[in-house]
Design a protein around this motif. Sequence first.
Motif, PDB file in Angstrom:
ATOM      1  N   ASP A  30       0.848  -1.189   0.000  1.00  0.00           N
ATOM      2  CA  ASP A  30       0.000   0.000   0.000  1.00  0.00           C
ATOM      3  C   ASP A  30       0.883   1.238   0.000  1.00  0.00           C
ATOM      4  OD1 ASP A  30      -2.190  -1.676   0.186  1.00  0.00           O
ATOM      5  OD2 ASP A  30      -2.671  -1.160   2.268  1.00  0.00           O
ATOM      6  N   VAL A  31       0.309   2.361  -0.385  1.00  0.00           N
ATOM      7  CA  VAL A  31       1.012   3.640  -0.346  1.00  0.00           C
ATOM      8  C   VAL A  31       0.137   4.612   0.445  1.00  0.00           C
ATOM      9  CG1 VAL A  31       1.988   5.540  -1.681  1.00  0.00           C
ATOM     10  CG2 VAL A  31       2.092   3.208  -2.580  1.00  0.00           C
ATOM     11  N   ALA A  32       0.692   5.144   1.528  1.00  0.00           N
ATOM     12  CA  ALA A  32      -0.031   6.092   2.377  1.00  0.00           C
ATOM     13  C   ALA A  32       0.514   7.501   2.161  1.00  0.00           C
ATOM     14  CB  ALA A  32       0.117   5.697   3.843  1.00  0.00           C
ATOM     15  N   GLU A  33      -0.318   8.494   2.409  1.00  0.00           N
ATOM     16  CA  GLU A  33       0.099   9.895   2.258  1.00  0.00           C
ATOM     17  C   GLU A  33       1.286  10.243   3.149  1.00  0.00           C
ATOM     18  OE1 GLU A  33      -0.684  12.562   0.376  1.00  0.00           O
ATOM     19  OE2 GLU A  33      -2.017  11.315  -0.823  1.00  0.00           O
ATOM     20  N   ARG A  34       1.283   9.660   4.360  1.00  0.00           N
ATOM     21  CA  ARG A  34       2.317   9.972   5.351  1.00  0.00           C
ATOM     22  C   ARG A  34       2.272   8.909   6.449  1.00  0.00           C
ATOM     23  NH1 ARG A  34      -1.987  12.861   5.954  1.00  0.00           N
ATOM     24  NH2 ARG A  34      -1.484  14.769   4.890  1.00  0.00           N
ATOM     25  N   PRO A  35       3.268   8.892   7.293  1.00  0.00           N
ATOM     26  CA  PRO A  35       3.209   7.954   8.424  1.00  0.00           C
ATOM     27  C   PRO A  35       1.978   8.232   9.284  1.00  0.00           C
ATOM     28  CG  PRO A  35       5.407   8.882   8.210  1.00  0.00           C
ATOM     29  CD  PRO A  35       4.514   9.650   7.271  1.00  0.00           C
ATOM     30  N   SER A  36       1.374   7.178   9.794  1.00  0.00           N
ATOM     31  CA  SER A  36       0.213   7.339  10.673  1.00  0.00           C
ATOM     32  C   SER A  36       0.072   6.107  11.555  1.00  0.00           C
ATOM     33  CB  SER A  36      -1.064   7.536   9.845  1.00  0.00           C
ATOM     34  OG  SER A  36      -1.483   6.318   9.279  1.00  0.00           O
ATOM     35  N   ARG A  37      -0.871   6.183  12.464  1.00  0.00           N
ATOM     36  CA  ARG A  37      -1.137   5.044  13.347  1.00  0.00           C
ATOM     37  C   ARG A  37      -1.738   3.867  12.582  1.00  0.00           C
ATOM     38  NH1 ARG A  37      -3.381   8.086  18.765  1.00  0.00           N
ATOM     39  NH2 ARG A  37      -1.506   9.351  18.982  1.00  0.00           N
ATOM     40  N   ASP A  38      -2.261   4.130  11.383  1.00  0.00           N
ATOM     41  CA  ASP A  38      -2.827   3.067  10.564  1.00  0.00           C
ATOM     42  C   ASP A  38      -1.752   2.158   9.977  1.00  0.00           C
ATOM     43  OD1 ASP A  38      -5.385   4.046  11.016  1.00  0.00           O
ATOM     44  OD2 ASP A  38      -5.366   5.262   9.188  1.00  0.00           O
ATOM     45  N   CYS A  39      -0.519   2.654   9.949  1.00  0.00           N
ATOM     46  CA  CYS A  39       0.605   1.854   9.432  1.00  0.00           C
ATOM     47  C   CYS A  39       1.816   2.088  10.328  1.00  0.00           C
ATOM     48  CB  CYS A  39       0.901   2.188   7.975  1.00  0.00           C
ATOM     49  SG  CYS A  39       1.176   3.936   7.651  1.00  0.00           S
ATOM     50  N   PRO A  40       1.795   1.502  11.518  1.00  0.00           N
ATOM     51  CA  PRO A  40       2.870   1.725  12.480  1.00  0.00           C
ATOM     52  C   PRO A  40       4.212   1.147  12.032  1.00  0.00           C
ATOM     53  CG  PRO A  40       1.394   0.020  13.263  1.00  0.00           C
ATOM     54  CD  PRO A  40       0.784   0.571  12.008  1.00  0.00           C
ATOM     55  N   PHE A  41       5.247   1.776  12.506  1.00  0.00           N
ATOM     56  CA  PHE A  41       6.621   1.357  12.245  1.00  0.00           C
ATOM     57  C   PHE A  41       6.932   0.123  13.074  1.00  0.00           C
ATOM     58  CE2 PHE A  41      11.181   1.635  13.283  1.00  0.00           C
ATOM     59  CZ  PHE A  41      11.704   1.623  12.007  1.00  0.00           C
ATOM     60  N   ASP A  42       7.543  -0.857  12.456  1.00  0.00           N
ATOM     61  CA  ASP A  42       7.961  -2.071  13.140  1.00  0.00           C
ATOM     62  C   ASP A  42       9.480  -2.024  13.296  1.00  0.00           C
ATOM     63  OD1 ASP A  42       8.438  -4.616  14.117  1.00  0.00           O
ATOM     64  OD2 ASP A  42       8.003  -5.615  12.218  1.00  0.00           O
ATOM     65  N   PRO A  43       9.992  -1.744  14.501  1.00  0.00           N
ATOM     66  CA  PRO A  43      11.434  -1.621  14.682  1.00  0.00           C
ATOM     67  C   PRO A  43      12.201  -2.910  14.383  1.00  0.00           C
ATOM     68  CG  PRO A  43      10.276  -1.338  16.784  1.00  0.00           C
ATOM     69  CD  PRO A  43       9.247  -1.503  15.723  1.00  0.00           C
ATOM     70  N   ALA A  44      11.553  -4.042  14.460  1.00  0.00           N
ATOM     71  CA  ALA A  44      12.233  -5.309  14.182  1.00  0.00           C
ATOM     72  C   ALA A  44      12.593  -5.445  12.700  1.00  0.00           C
ATOM     73  CB  ALA A  44      11.365  -6.486  14.616  1.00  0.00           C
ATOM     74  N   THR A  45      11.752  -4.905  11.829  1.00  0.00           N
ATOM     75  CA  THR A  45      12.004  -5.034  10.391  1.00  0.00           C
ATOM     76  C   THR A  45      12.405  -3.709   9.744  1.00  0.00           C
ATOM     77  OG1 THR A  45       9.704  -4.571   9.797  1.00  0.00           O
ATOM     78  CG2 THR A  45      10.314  -6.901  10.186  1.00  0.00           C
ATOM     79  N   GLY A  46      12.110  -2.600  10.412  1.00  0.00           N
ATOM     80  CA  GLY A  46      12.382  -1.291   9.835  1.00  0.00           C
ATOM     81  C   GLY A  46      11.331  -0.863   8.823  1.00  0.00           C
ATOM     82  N   ASN A  47      10.203  -1.548   8.814  1.00  0.00           N
ATOM     83  CA  ASN A  47       9.138  -1.260   7.863  1.00  0.00           C
ATOM     84  C   ASN A  47       7.858  -0.846   8.561  1.00  0.00           C
ATOM     85  OD1 ASN A  47      10.292  -2.092   5.147  1.00  0.00           O
ATOM     86  ND2 ASN A  47      10.701  -3.908   6.367  1.00  0.00           N
ATOM     87  N   ARG A  48       6.914  -0.379   7.761  1.00  0.00           N
ATOM     88  CA  ARG A  48       5.575  -0.054   8.239  1.00  0.00           C
ATOM     89  C   ARG A  48       4.614  -1.081   7.666  1.00  0.00           C
ATOM     90  NH1 ARG A  48       4.963   4.679  10.655  1.00  0.00           N
ATOM     91  NH2 ARG A  48       6.763   6.056  10.643  1.00  0.00           N
ATOM     92  N   PHE A  49       3.623  -1.435   8.472  1.00  0.00           N
ATOM     93  CA  PHE A  49       2.638  -2.420   8.060  1.00  0.00           C
ATOM     94  C   PHE A  49       1.251  -1.994   8.514  1.00  0.00           C
ATOM     95  CE2 PHE A  49       6.585  -4.802   8.579  1.00  0.00           C
ATOM     96  CZ  PHE A  49       6.628  -5.544   7.411  1.00  0.00           C
ATOM     97  N   THR A  50       0.226  -2.436   7.758  1.00  0.00           N
ATOM     98  CA  THR A  50      -1.143  -2.254   8.211  1.00  0.00           C
ATOM     99  C   THR A  50      -1.424  -3.281   9.298  1.00  0.00           C
ATOM    100  OG1 THR A  50      -2.058  -3.860   6.655  1.00  0.00           O
ATOM    101  CG2 THR A  50      -1.865  -1.564   5.869  1.00  0.00           C
ATOM    102  N   ALA A  51      -2.569  -3.185   9.936  1.00  0.00           N
ATOM    103  CA  ALA A  51      -2.956  -4.165  10.955  1.00  0.00           C
ATOM    104  C   ALA A  51      -3.062  -5.568  10.357  1.00  0.00           C
ATOM    105  CB  ALA A  51      -4.281  -3.756  11.597  1.00  0.00           C
ATOM    106  N   GLN A  52      -3.306  -5.643   9.052  1.00  0.00           N
ATOM    107  CA  GLN A  52      -3.400  -6.935   8.378  1.00  0.00           C
ATOM    108  C   GLN A  52      -2.040  -7.465   7.922  1.00  0.00           C
ATOM    109  OE1 GLN A  52      -5.214  -4.147   7.198  1.00  0.00           O
ATOM    110  NE2 GLN A  52      -6.918  -4.650   8.544  1.00  0.00           N
TER     111      GLN A  52
END
Length: 135
Positions: A30-52
Motif C-alpha cells: 500500500d502507499v499512504a500519504e504519510r506515516p500514521s497510526r494506521d501503518c505503524p513502524f515495526d522496529p524489528a524489520t524497519g518497515n511499516r505495516f497495516t494491521a493486516q
Amino acid sequence: MADQGEPFARDGRPVCGVCPSLRLPGGMFDVAERPSRDCPFDPATGNRFTAQGVPVCVHPERVGLPAARYATDRLPLPWQTPPPVEAGEVPAWVRTALEAAPPEMCDDVIQQATEILLASDPGTDITAVLRAALS
C-alpha cells in the motif's frame, strides 16, 4: 501482481532504503500519504505495516504512486486502471498513469490514449494533448 515479481523501484526511484517497493512489485504494498497510526513502524524489520500485515510505503512522491490501498483492496495500479471513455478525461489519466508506470508500460498508455482521442475526434493533435497533459 504486476511486472512478474520484479521490485517496483527497480528503475532508480528515490525511495527510502527500507521501502517495500525495493523488494515487492507494484500492487503488493500500500502507499499512504504519510506515516500514521494506521501503518505503524515495526522496529524489528524497519518497515511499516497495516494491521493486516500489508507493507506500506509512506512517501507517494518518492515511489511515484498516488496514495492508495493497492495490496489491501487489490486495486489496479494507475497504468492498469481502465482509461476513461470521455476524451476530456484522457489528459489527467495519461498524466497519472505515465508518472507511475514503469518504462515498459508507457507505450501502452500512450497507445490507449491515442485510440480514445482519435475515436472522439479524428483530427485531434495527439502530440499537443500529450504535451499539455505532461506539462
